[in-house]
Design a protein around this motif. Sequence first.
Motif, mmCIF file in Angstrom:
data_model
loop_
_atom_site.group_PDB
_atom_site.id
_atom_site.type_symbol
_atom_site.label_atom_id
_atom_site.label_comp_id
_atom_site.label_asym_id
_atom_site.label_seq_id
_atom_site.Cartn_x
_atom_site.Cartn_y
_atom_site.Cartn_z
ATOM 1 N N GLU A 74 15.200 -3.760 12.148
ATOM 2 C CA GLU A 74 16.519 -3.722 11.508
ATOM 3 C C GLU A 74 17.601 -4.168 12.493
ATOM 4 O OE1 GLU A 74 18.666 -0.763 8.375
ATOM 5 O OE2 GLU A 74 17.922 0.179 10.215
ATOM 6 N N THR A 80 15.987 -4.845 6.003
ATOM 7 C CA THR A 80 17.028 -3.935 5.524
ATOM 8 C C THR A 80 16.328 -2.703 4.953
ATOM 9 O OG1 THR A 80 17.066 -4.948 3.324
ATOM 10 C CG2 THR A 80 18.616 -5.818 4.961
ATOM 11 N N ARG A 81 17.007 -1.572 5.059
ATOM 12 C CA ARG A 81 16.475 -0.327 4.501
ATOM 13 C C ARG A 81 17.476 0.221 3.502
ATOM 14 N NH1 ARG A 81 14.214 2.930 9.735
ATOM 15 N NH2 ARG A 81 16.019 2.063 10.716
ATOM 16 N N SER A 82 16.933 0.838 2.474
ATOM 17 C CA SER A 82 17.783 1.510 1.499
ATOM 18 C C SER A 82 17.062 2.758 1.003
ATOM 19 C CB SER A 82 18.104 0.577 0.325
ATOM 20 O OG SER A 82 16.921 0.138 -0.301
ATOM 21 N N SER A 96 14.997 -9.235 5.340
ATOM 22 C CA SER A 96 16.290 -9.893 5.153
ATOM 23 C C SER A 96 16.020 -11.393 5.061
ATOM 24 C CB SER A 96 17.195 -9.603 6.354
ATOM 25 O OG SER A 96 16.641 -10.208 7.516
#
Length: 138
Positions: A74, A80-82, A96
């Motif tokens: 990251e 990307t993290r969610s 990404s």
Amino acid sequence: MKAQVMAGHLIRRLNQISTHTFAQHMQKSGFELTPVQFAALDAIAASPGIDQAGVANKIAYDRATIGGVIDRLEQKGYVTRSISKQDRRAREVRLSEKGSSVLEEILPIVTALQNDILSKLDEDERSEFLRLAKKAVY
């Protein structure tokens, strides 16, 4: 007394050779990526939205430390993290645009370096080695 050849020792040495070869090729190509980071990127590309525990399972890596691997990816802008909509405790991971581009660029390099890892084997021996290694692992 003559020392025995032990499978564990040979596997450890081959892992060292593999890791060193990978690092050399990545460095030559201008990438700062470890074999574990590559494996994580590849797993995430294959399963967009996978959670961190799923990445750990896919690459046979310790669940307790996969977060650090994902953190570094990251920070590099590769993933990307969610927060998962299904489980608010889980973090979903996706490549990404930069991560997709990097993976596309390094895949041929990683594919090519496989022969270097087993450079002392001819083509038939490599095929046999891979067949036996798969049998031992799976």
